[in-house]
Design a protein around this motif. Structure first.
Motif, mmCIF file in Angstrom:
data_model
loop_
_atom_site.group_PDB
_atom_site.id
_atom_site.type_symbol
_atom_site.label_atom_id
_atom_site.label_comp_id
_atom_site.label_asym_id
_atom_site.label_seq_id
_atom_site.Cartn_x
_atom_site.Cartn_y
_atom_site.Cartn_z
ATOM 1 N N GLN A 130 45.907 44.183 36.538
ATOM 2 C CA GLN A 130 45.248 43.898 37.810
ATOM 3 C C GLN A 130 46.241 43.575 38.921
ATOM 4 O OE1 GLN A 130 42.578 40.764 36.622
ATOM 5 N NE2 GLN A 130 41.201 42.151 35.557
ATOM 6 N N GLN A 131 47.491 43.256 38.547
ATOM 7 C CA GLN A 131 48.524 42.934 39.525
ATOM 8 C C GLN A 131 49.516 44.079 39.731
ATOM 9 O OE1 GLN A 131 48.593 39.957 41.152
ATOM 10 N NE2 GLN A 131 46.806 39.207 40.044
ATOM 11 N N LEU B 49 47.576 33.409 30.993
ATOM 12 C CA LEU B 49 47.479 34.840 31.263
ATOM 13 C C LEU B 49 47.667 35.129 32.748
ATOM 14 C CD1 LEU B 49 44.549 36.112 29.001
ATOM 15 C CD2 LEU B 49 46.983 35.938 28.482
ATOM 16 N N GLN B 50 47.064 34.319 33.601
ATOM 17 C CA GLN B 50 47.226 34.502 35.042
ATOM 18 C C GLN B 50 48.679 34.291 35.446
ATOM 19 O OE1 GLN B 50 44.421 31.686 36.619
ATOM 20 N NE2 GLN B 50 42.642 32.898 36.031
ATOM 21 N N HIS C 59 40.237 31.012 23.498
ATOM 22 C CA HIS C 59 39.993 30.164 24.661
ATOM 23 C C HIS C 59 39.614 28.744 24.253
ATOM 24 C CE1 HIS C 59 40.333 32.841 28.148
ATOM 25 N NE2 HIS C 59 39.952 33.805 27.333
ATOM 26 N N GLY D 90 44.246 40.779 26.359
ATOM 27 C CA GLY D 90 44.044 39.863 27.475
ATOM 28 C C GLY D 90 45.212 39.838 28.441
ATOM 29 N N ALA D 91 46.440 39.806 27.916
ATOM 30 C CA ALA D 91 47.623 39.780 28.780
ATOM 31 C C ALA D 91 47.798 41.106 29.505
ATOM 32 C CB ALA D 91 48.865 39.444 27.961
ATOM 33 N N ALA E 194 45.142 41.322 32.335
ATOM 34 C CA ALA E 194 45.483 40.439 33.452
ATOM 35 C C ALA E 194 46.643 41.014 34.255
ATOM 36 C CB ALA E 194 45.827 39.046 32.930
ATOM 37 N N LEU E 195 47.662 41.533 33.570
ATOM 38 C CA LEU E 195 48.819 42.096 34.252
ATOM 39 C C LEU E 195 48.444 43.370 35.011
ATOM 40 C CD1 LEU E 195 51.946 41.851 34.606
ATOM 41 C CD2 LEU E 195 52.132 43.455 32.693
ATOM 42 N N ALA F 42 50.762 37.237 34.488
ATOM 43 C CA ALA F 42 50.484 38.364 35.374
ATOM 44 C C ALA F 42 51.213 38.203 36.698
ATOM 45 C CB ALA F 42 48.978 38.486 35.604
ATOM 46 N N ALA G 118 43.637 30.761 29.717
ATOM 47 C CA ALA G 118 43.346 31.622 30.877
ATOM 48 C C ALA G 118 44.406 31.448 31.957
ATOM 49 C CB ALA G 118 41.959 31.304 31.436
ATOM 50 N N THR G 119 44.850 30.217 32.157
ATOM 51 C CA THR G 119 45.905 29.960 33.143
ATOM 52 C C THR G 119 47.204 30.637 32.732
ATOM 53 O OG1 THR G 119 44.919 27.860 33.804
ATOM 54 C CG2 THR G 119 47.258 28.155 34.275
#
Length: 237
Positions: free
Chosen positions: A77-78, A44-45, A34, A70-71, A74-75, A48, A41-42
């Protein structure tokens, strides 16, 4: 992930050795990435959100070179609960920590594997994530890996690829180092980290990455992210 330490691996003068994804790195990795990759962070979002529009319910996803996942997280969660996410890394330090994290978080649809992704047999998949992974693969093995990924993807599937590229303009390197300094890294730490990565991370130029994707069989390639030398693409199968 929370509870990880501040990255101080290169703060003191030392005999610099090649960078390794070992326990020392795993213990500080979230802070390291980070503070080293602007917009991480953006990214990864973004991956996702893009991935959520590609993977059907019950689909299969690979996160190759997952590090601490991390990826994948993030994924996940979607995704629908029946989506299978296979997170793969060759570092036991990374996969052990990720396995413990997802068990503690009660995440059921991420499966962690410790394996060499250059020889891993890929089942048919809807999405493959590679987030700053290809740059650590020997250059002579990159085309074959990308071709195997292309063959494994279902029609309409995609590879989401993020890479640190080798800039044509040295200002990008200087601006990146200035960014790291703004995040609290000393000039000593920046220089020693750069030396440790010299023979381990061999970056391609931006155009070379796209040429590799085309050679692998991807024809629909869309850039989706760029901050200094860090770039990402959506490559549709």
């Amino acid at each position: 992930m929370s509870g990880y330490n501040r990255d101080n691996l290169y703060d003191r003068p030392q005999a610099v050795v090649d960078f390794r994804f070992d326990e020392r790195t795993a213990a500080v990795f979230p802070d390291m990435i980070h503070r080293s990759v602007p917009g991480y962070a953006t990214l990864l979002q973004l991956f996702a959100v893009i991935g959520a529009g590609i993977v059907p319910p019950g689909g299969r996803v690979y996160d190759l070179g997952c590090a601490l996942g991390g990826a994948s997280i993030a994924l996940q969660q979607q995704m629908t609960a029946d989506t299978a996410i296979i997170a793969v890394d060759n570092s036991a330090a990374m996969t052990d920590r990720l396995t413990a994290y997802i068990a503690g978080a009660g995440i059921a649809n991420i499966r962690v594997e410790q394996a060499d992704i250059t020889t891993l047999e890929l089942a048919p998949a809807d999405l493959v994530l590679m987030t700053f992974t290809l740059q650590f693969i020997p250059p002579q093995a990159r085309d074959a890996l990308l071709a195997r990924i292309h063959r494994a993807l279902h029609p309409g599937g995609a590879l989401l690829l993020a890479e640190k590229t080798r800039p044509d303009d040295d200002r990008l390197r200087l601006w990146h180092e200035a960014f790291k300094a703004s995040q609290g890294y000393s000039q000593l730490a920046i220089a020693q980290k750069r030396e440790s990565l010299e023979h381990v991370m061999q970056t391609d130029r931006y155009a070379t990455v796209e040429e590799r994707l085309h050679r692998a069989g991807f024809s629909d390639i869309t850039p989706c992210f760029r901050t200094l030398p860090f770039c990402a693409w959506v490559a549709m199968a």
